[in-house]
Design a protein around this motif. Sequence first.
Motif, mmCIF file in Angstrom:
data_model
loop_
_atom_site.group_PDB
_atom_site.id
_atom_site.type_symbol
_atom_site.label_atom_id
_atom_site.label_comp_id
_atom_site.label_asym_id
_atom_site.label_seq_id
_atom_site.Cartn_x
_atom_site.Cartn_y
_atom_site.Cartn_z
ATOM 1 N N MET A 146 -7.134 -8.793 -6.432
ATOM 2 C CA MET A 146 -8.123 -9.194 -7.319
ATOM 3 C C MET A 146 -7.774 -10.077 -8.505
ATOM 4 O O MET A 146 -8.221 -11.150 -8.807
ATOM 5 N N GLN A 147 -6.549 -9.494 -9.270
ATOM 6 C CA GLN A 147 -6.249 -10.125 -10.263
ATOM 7 C C GLN A 147 -5.146 -11.255 -9.992
ATOM 8 O O GLN A 147 -4.819 -12.010 -10.839
ATOM 9 N N GLY A 148 -4.684 -11.324 -9.003
ATOM 10 C CA GLY A 148 -3.480 -12.176 -8.611
ATOM 11 C C GLY A 148 -2.198 -12.159 -9.052
ATOM 12 O O GLY A 148 -1.498 -13.140 -8.926
ATOM 13 N N TYR A 149 -1.710 -10.789 -9.527
ATOM 14 C CA TYR A 149 -0.466 -10.797 -9.694
ATOM 15 C C TYR A 149 0.293 -10.670 -8.864
ATOM 16 O O TYR A 149 -0.233 -10.228 -7.568
ATOM 17 N N SER A 150 1.815 -10.962 -8.570
ATOM 18 C CA SER A 150 2.585 -11.062 -7.756
ATOM 19 C C SER A 150 2.892 -9.432 -7.416
ATOM 20 O O SER A 150 2.590 -8.531 -8.337
ATOM 21 N N VAL A 151 3.745 -9.218 -6.407
ATOM 22 C CA VAL A 151 3.892 -7.889 -6.033
ATOM 23 C C VAL A 151 4.930 -7.225 -7.271
ATOM 24 O O VAL A 151 4.931 -6.282 -7.817
ATOM 25 N N ALA A 152 5.899 -8.190 -7.489
ATOM 26 C CA ALA A 152 6.860 -7.662 -8.651
ATOM 27 C C ALA A 152 6.085 -7.675 -10.025
ATOM 28 O O ALA A 152 6.668 -6.649 -10.588
ATOM 29 N N GLU A 153 5.328 -8.377 -10.400
ATOM 30 C CA GLU A 153 4.275 -8.078 -11.558
ATOM 31 C C GLU A 153 3.679 -6.796 -11.520
ATOM 32 O O GLU A 153 3.711 -6.042 -12.554
ATOM 33 N N ALA A 154 2.888 -6.348 -10.515
ATOM 34 C CA ALA A 154 2.493 -5.234 -10.549
ATOM 35 C C ALA A 154 3.331 -4.199 -10.646
ATOM 36 O O ALA A 154 3.019 -2.869 -11.100
ATOM 37 N N ALA A 155 4.192 -4.231 -9.874
ATOM 38 C CA ALA A 155 5.387 -3.107 -9.871
ATOM 39 C C ALA A 155 5.831 -3.039 -11.309
ATOM 40 O O ALA A 155 5.996 -1.763 -11.857
ATOM 41 N N ALA A 156 6.050 -3.929 -12.314
ATOM 42 C CA ALA A 156 6.226 -3.964 -13.467
ATOM 43 C C ALA A 156 5.216 -3.314 -14.380
ATOM 44 O O ALA A 156 5.387 -2.108 -15.064
ATOM 45 N N ILE A 157 4.149 -3.626 -13.857
ATOM 46 C CA ILE A 157 2.838 -2.932 -14.850
ATOM 47 C C ILE A 157 2.632 -1.514 -14.395
ATOM 48 O O ILE A 157 2.280 -0.805 -15.342
ATOM 49 N N LEU A 158 2.888 -1.194 -13.190
ATOM 50 C CA LEU A 158 2.697 0.174 -12.770
ATOM 51 C C LEU A 158 3.856 0.974 -12.959
ATOM 52 O O LEU A 158 3.860 2.371 -12.879
ATOM 53 N N ASP A 159 5.112 0.244 -13.310
ATOM 54 C CA ASP A 159 6.376 1.132 -13.465
ATOM 55 C C ASP A 159 6.828 1.911 -12.241
ATOM 56 O O ASP A 159 7.124 3.017 -12.236
ATOM 57 N N VAL A 160 6.624 1.171 -11.002
ATOM 58 C CA VAL A 160 7.053 1.726 -9.865
ATOM 59 C C VAL A 160 7.819 0.552 -9.133
ATOM 60 O O VAL A 160 7.909 -0.702 -9.543
ATOM 61 N N PRO A 161 8.745 1.004 -8.026
ATOM 62 C CA PRO A 161 9.285 -0.017 -7.441
ATOM 63 C C PRO A 161 8.495 -0.927 -6.688
ATOM 64 O O PRO A 161 7.233 -0.829 -6.199
ATOM 65 N N THR A 162 8.896 -2.368 -6.339
ATOM 66 C CA THR A 162 8.168 -3.251 -5.595
ATOM 67 C C THR A 162 7.774 -2.752 -4.030
ATOM 68 O O THR A 162 6.741 -2.963 -3.890
ATOM 69 N N GLY A 163 8.647 -1.852 -3.582
ATOM 70 C CA GLY A 163 8.103 -1.350 -2.368
ATOM 71 C C GLY A 163 7.180 -0.368 -2.341
ATOM 72 O O GLY A 163 6.306 -0.427 -1.340
ATOM 73 N N THR A 164 6.875 0.458 -3.439
ATOM 74 C CA THR A 164 5.861 1.406 -3.511
ATOM 75 C C THR A 164 4.507 0.646 -3.714
ATOM 76 O O THR A 164 3.526 0.895 -3.144
ATOM 77 N N VAL A 165 4.637 -0.675 -4.223
ATOM 78 C CA VAL A 165 3.295 -1.350 -4.411
ATOM 79 C C VAL A 165 2.946 -2.107 -3.077
ATOM 80 O O VAL A 165 1.729 -1.786 -2.768
ATOM 81 N N LYS A 166 4.043 -2.447 -2.512
ATOM 82 C CA LYS A 166 3.616 -3.122 -1.099
ATOM 83 C C LYS A 166 3.101 -1.865 -0.167
ATOM 84 O O LYS A 166 2.175 -2.398 0.514
ATOM 85 N N SER A 167 3.626 -0.640 -0.188
ATOM 86 C CA SER A 167 3.210 0.336 0.740
ATOM 87 C C SER A 167 1.521 0.669 0.224
ATOM 88 O O SER A 167 0.676 0.990 1.023
ATOM 89 N N ARG A 168 1.532 0.803 -1.363
ATOM 90 C CA ARG A 168 0.202 1.141 -1.607
ATOM 91 C C ARG A 168 -0.793 0.159 -1.153
ATOM 92 O O ARG A 168 -2.086 0.449 -0.878
ATOM 93 N N CYS A 169 -0.593 -1.289 -1.274
ATOM 94 C CA CYS A 169 -1.533 -2.039 -0.965
ATOM 95 C C CYS A 169 -1.650 -2.138 0.567
ATOM 96 O O CYS A 169 -2.873 -2.348 1.138
ATOM 97 N N SER A 170 -0.497 -2.008 1.219
ATOM 98 C CA SER A 170 -0.841 -1.813 2.780
ATOM 99 C C SER A 170 -1.689 -0.782 3.137
ATOM 100 O O SER A 170 -2.539 -1.049 3.933
ATOM 101 N N ARG A 171 -1.528 0.237 2.866
ATOM 102 C CA ARG A 171 -2.265 1.540 3.185
ATOM 103 C C ARG A 171 -3.569 1.291 2.658
ATOM 104 O O ARG A 171 -4.550 1.442 3.438
ATOM 105 N N GLY A 172 -4.028 0.779 1.372
ATOM 106 C CA GLY A 172 -5.230 0.599 1.033
ATOM 107 C C GLY A 172 -6.015 -0.492 1.596
ATOM 108 O O GLY A 172 -7.041 -0.327 2.252
ATOM 109 N N ARG A 173 -5.518 -1.483 2.222
ATOM 110 C CA ARG A 173 -6.050 -2.240 3.013
ATOM 111 C C ARG A 173 -6.161 -1.901 4.416
ATOM 112 O O ARG A 173 -7.348 -2.252 4.874
ATOM 113 N N ALA A 174 -5.505 -1.127 4.951
ATOM 114 C CA ALA A 174 -5.729 -0.624 6.108
ATOM 115 C C ALA A 174 -7.145 0.443 6.145
ATOM 116 O O ALA A 174 -7.644 0.443 7.153
#
Length: 231
Positions: free
Chosen positions: A153-181
């Motif tokens: 929704m806000q258009g951040y890259s996965v790397a930027e979102a990972a920095a904001i959430l203070d988690v690895p990029t893989g965690t962001v990808k996993s959360r997005c994937s599960r959320g979309r599913a």
Amino acid sequence: MSTDSDKASTPTDADLLALHVKGDPDAFGEIVRRHRDRLWAVALRTLSDREEAADAVQDALVSAYRAAHTFRGQSAVTTWLHRITVNACLDRARKTASRRTSPVAETERLEQLLEPEESAALPAERQDVHRELLIALRTLAEEQRAALVLVDMQGYSVAEAAAILDVPTGTVKSRCSRGRARLLPLVTHLRDDDGDSDPKSGGRNRAQGTSVPPTAGPKGTGAVKGGGGRA
């Protein structure tokens, strides 16, 4: 027309934060002016409640104001502010998870997320899509919701979102994937005939069919409380 000297004289976010720590009474207010709209949009979409979002942003800005001396420049100031804001949102979401309202009241509250001018400008069917997407988003776990808000929704890259959430990029990808599913079966009926509404499209390259219309943030430089200074 701005000149190179003008740009050089404009303090960076880090400069302003340092000035704030040294006691400058106006520096933090300028930081808030620069970033409040995006913080507000993230909070509003994460919490789907104007009052909760306003309180979360207010809490986050107060925390940032008090903790400015702890900033070490290991990330951008905007990343630091977004992290504090997302954490404030997640704290509020967890506290209110056991106090869900009825579906009717929930829908009425979600309708308020459209600003009056935005609501008038959007076709009725677009408003319906907006509401249904927000309702579906509320079914996600808070961490998945925060990741999807930042990336899809806000258009951040996965790397930027990972920095904001203070988690690895893989965690962001996993959360997005599960959320979309989880969202997919709830919003499939909103797709256009040509498939432009695929909710799996994310970030800056996402399809425009189901992207939630940009939510107008607080105007002016007043307090965020109560919808960012709006009457």
